[in-house]
Design an enzyme around this catalytic site. Sequence first.
Site, mmCIF file in Angstrom:
data_model
loop_
_atom_site.group_PDB
_atom_site.id
_atom_site.type_symbol
_atom_site.label_atom_id
_atom_site.label_comp_id
_atom_site.label_asym_id
_atom_site.label_seq_id
_atom_site.Cartn_x
_atom_site.Cartn_y
_atom_site.Cartn_z
ATOM 1 N N LYS A 114 50.332 9.186 55.400
ATOM 2 C CA LYS A 114 50.984 9.022 56.697
ATOM 3 C C LYS A 114 50.798 10.296 57.472
ATOM 4 O O LYS A 114 51.042 11.394 56.941
ATOM 5 C CB LYS A 114 52.488 8.748 56.476
ATOM 6 N N LYS A 170 56.034 17.985 54.692
ATOM 7 C CA LYS A 170 56.925 17.472 55.736
ATOM 8 C C LYS A 170 57.423 16.076 55.368
ATOM 9 O O LYS A 170 58.612 15.777 55.416
ATOM 10 C CB LYS A 170 56.149 17.413 57.049
ATOM 11 N N LYS A 222 46.067 13.015 57.838
ATOM 12 C CA LYS A 222 45.924 13.364 59.262
ATOM 13 C C LYS A 222 44.519 12.999 59.701
ATOM 14 O O LYS A 222 43.607 12.914 58.870
ATOM 15 C CB LYS A 222 46.156 14.868 59.456
ATOM 16 N N GLY A 233 50.567 8.934 66.359
ATOM 17 C CA GLY A 233 50.032 9.782 67.422
ATOM 18 C C GLY A 233 50.156 11.267 67.099
ATOM 19 O O GLY A 233 50.741 11.662 66.099
ATOM 20 N N ASP A 234 49.569 12.062 67.931
ATOM 21 C CA ASP A 234 49.706 13.529 67.895
ATOM 22 C C ASP A 234 49.183 13.987 69.250
ATOM 23 O O ASP A 234 49.171 13.173 70.205
ATOM 24 C CB ASP A 234 48.889 14.120 66.723
ATOM 25 N N THR A 283 60.661 13.416 67.782
ATOM 26 C CA THR A 283 60.300 14.772 67.324
ATOM 27 C C THR A 283 61.106 15.827 68.084
ATOM 28 O O THR A 283 61.644 16.768 67.486
ATOM 29 C CB THR A 283 58.779 15.007 67.471
ATOM 30 N N SER A 314 58.868 7.388 62.324
ATOM 31 C CA SER A 314 57.739 6.511 62.009
ATOM 32 C C SER A 314 58.026 5.753 60.721
ATOM 33 O O SER A 314 57.706 4.564 60.598
ATOM 34 C CB SER A 314 56.452 7.318 61.837
HETATM 35 P P1 NDP Z 1 51.053 16.198 73.665
HETATM 36 O O1 NDP Z 1 49.600 15.963 73.761
HETATM 37 O O2 NDP Z 1 51.997 15.150 74.135
HETATM 38 O O3 NDP Z 1 51.450 17.553 74.405
HETATM 39 C C1 NDP Z 1 50.874 18.782 74.078
HETATM 40 C C2 NDP Z 1 51.323 19.769 75.131
HETATM 41 O O4 NDP Z 1 50.979 21.094 74.756
HETATM 42 C C3 NDP Z 1 50.662 19.513 76.481
HETATM 43 O O5 NDP Z 1 51.604 19.806 77.462
HETATM 44 C C4 NDP Z 1 49.520 20.524 76.480
HETATM 45 O O6 NDP Z 1 49.094 20.890 77.756
HETATM 46 C C5 NDP Z 1 50.234 21.675 75.826
HETATM 47 N N1 NDP Z 1 49.333 22.687 75.282
HETATM 48 C C6 NDP Z 1 48.243 22.525 74.522
HETATM 49 N N2 NDP Z 1 47.720 23.715 74.205
HETATM 50 C C7 NDP Z 1 48.530 24.635 74.766
HETATM 51 C C8 NDP Z 1 48.550 26.042 74.796
HETATM 52 N N3 NDP Z 1 47.628 26.752 74.154
HETATM 53 N N4 NDP Z 1 49.572 26.641 75.448
HETATM 54 C C9 NDP Z 1 50.519 25.936 76.096
HETATM 55 N N5 NDP Z 1 50.538 24.615 76.116
HETATM 56 C C10 NDP Z 1 49.551 23.982 75.469
HETATM 57 O O7 NDP Z 1 51.331 16.561 72.110
HETATM 58 P P2 NDP Z 1 52.686 16.469 71.316
HETATM 59 O O8 NDP Z 1 53.816 16.892 72.156
HETATM 60 O O9 NDP Z 1 52.726 15.168 70.634
HETATM 61 O O10 NDP Z 1 52.422 17.558 70.163
HETATM 62 C C11 NDP Z 1 52.725 18.940 70.353
HETATM 63 C C12 NDP Z 1 52.770 19.626 68.990
HETATM 64 O O11 NDP Z 1 53.767 19.001 68.171
HETATM 65 C C13 NDP Z 1 51.473 19.554 68.162
HETATM 66 O O12 NDP Z 1 51.380 20.726 67.381
HETATM 67 C C14 NDP Z 1 51.725 18.362 67.239
HETATM 68 O O13 NDP Z 1 50.932 18.423 66.056
HETATM 69 C C15 NDP Z 1 53.200 18.571 66.941
HETATM 70 N N6 NDP Z 1 53.900 17.385 66.473
HETATM 71 C C16 NDP Z 1 53.957 16.238 67.230
HETATM 72 C C17 NDP Z 1 54.663 15.137 66.780
HETATM 73 C C18 NDP Z 1 54.840 13.937 67.623
HETATM 74 O O14 NDP Z 1 55.622 13.041 67.204
HETATM 75 N N7 NDP Z 1 54.233 13.821 68.780
HETATM 76 C C19 NDP Z 1 55.289 15.138 65.443
HETATM 77 C C20 NDP Z 1 55.253 16.401 64.765
HETATM 78 C C21 NDP Z 1 54.545 17.466 65.260
HETATM 79 P P3 NDP Z 1 47.815 20.209 78.468
HETATM 80 O O15 NDP Z 1 48.372 19.029 79.196
HETATM 81 O O16 NDP Z 1 47.314 21.268 79.356
HETATM 82 O O17 NDP Z 1 46.845 19.808 77.389
#
Ligand code: NDP
Length: 449
Positions: free
Chosen positions: A93, A117, A129, A168-169, A212, A380
């Site tokens: 997962k 996790k 992943k 998703g991610d 999250t 999930s």
């Molecule tokens: P999204 O794609 O929804 O959002 C990612 C965000 O981070 C966007 O706003 C993106 O901006 C921004 N971003 C990317 N790189 C940078 C950077 N270097 N500095 C500042 N902002 C940046 O992803 P998620 O919110 O789903 O995921 C975010 C993190 O959380 C990841 O590490 C993911 O692995 C982790 N995560 C997510 C889960 C989930 O349920 N979604 C669960 C557990 C962990 P831009 O629009 O410019 O690309």
Amino acid sequence: MAINNAYLNSVYEDLAARYAEQSEFLEAVHEVLETLVPVVESDPRYEQQNIIGRIVEPERTVIFRVPWVDDNGKVQVNRGYRVQFNSAIGPYKGGLRFRENVNLSIIKFLGFEQIFKNALTTLPMGGGKGGSDFDPKGKSDGEVMRFCQSFMTELCKHIGPDTDVPAGDIGVGGREIGYMFGQYKRLTNSWTGVLTGKGLTYGGSLARTEATGFGLCYFANAQLKANSQSFEGKDVIISGSGNVAIYANQKATQLGGKVIAMSDSNGYIVDENGIDYKVIQVIKEQKQARISTYLDYVPTAKYVPGCSGIWTVKADIALPCATQNEIDEDSAKALVANGVVGVFEGSNMPCTPEAIAVIKGNGLLYSPGKASNAGGVATSGLEMSQNSERLSWTFEEVDSKLQGIMESIYAACADAAKKYGMPGDIQAGANIAGFLKVADAMLAQGVCY
Ligand code: NDP
């Protein structure tokens, strides 16, 4: 840096020689192994059965070609990945990430983290992943659909509701999950809960979108409370403005905090009056625009190009919710100098090892992503349960289960840290508690993988 145990160190050195180019993966492994020294020393079976040597190697890795046709009729090619890391406690997962920098090192680091996790959630889920170096940003809906269909045409051979259940991610939200789910259903002629994060009209769970970010704040709140603190009256910085960041903002605000800064990969905004998550929803979820356009809604706010500067904004709590290695040593020093009380990770591995050393060394509260962002995968898991039951639970029901899970993850991390002589070290506690569950299941199942 050498790990203070000959067995753990030799496993790490072997891995580092074999996968020298996989820097993110090696960073994630090193971070876990160095906290497992007391565990390996207290039970010889982990070394005798070479559990560490086995747990750092994925059970299966699939890399495949993803051809698709763009709006100009040109054939494009991307690479797809699925790393099935560990199935000791349940089907693989873990999410799918679509972003141009995706490579095997990033997918392996994420898959490795996911093992521990998922174990922490207490739900029966193994670790995996996947993703692609395709970025949906700037692509039309038709292009995204054709890419997702091509990606799933290969991926469907390797997944299934009792085998591997992706989600998703970064870059994979409801739209992408919908296209992939539709293609899976068509190819297999079956309706199963093979993906999570689905839309509410076709098997998705209420509160999965929020999970999250909400879960991060429930966890942070539990850790703050255990240290006689709370969100109440605190200024909060949240990096990113995607799924995790938006709902972390909503919950942190509900808990009495004020979110004063958020970012995207181009820059960050500061609004001392507090950033309303609903404005960010409009900018990011409806308009797919840049965070700089926040000033169109709140002209008194400030926009600064470049994202790392966000950590120099004076605040009390930092919630990194964007991407890996976004807080380096200098950023951590800036947080310390500004009197931040805690850094709670929403993204996966946002702090470099040097940053973690600064944060913990200066007595700030710190929670690793594999514990504090586990709310997404936990929900999930709840979506999988609802799909199996053919039932849908209410938002309140899912949210209250989520809160209970996050509080019990915090308690499990704190207990494990105490038991192994590192009271208060939630980073070590998370690794140990997650590892013990998976390692003991591997011991019980013999040398099958
Ligand atoms: P999204 O794609 O929804 O959002 C990612 C965000 O981070 C966007 O706003 C993106 O901006 C921004 N971003 C990317 N790189 C940078 C950077 N270097 N500095 C500042 N902002 C940046 O992803 P998620 O919110 O789903 O995921 C975010 C993190 O959380 C990841 O590490 C993911 O692995 C982790 N995560 C997510 C889960 C989930 O349920 N979604 C669960 C557990 C962990 P831009 O629009 O410019 O690309």
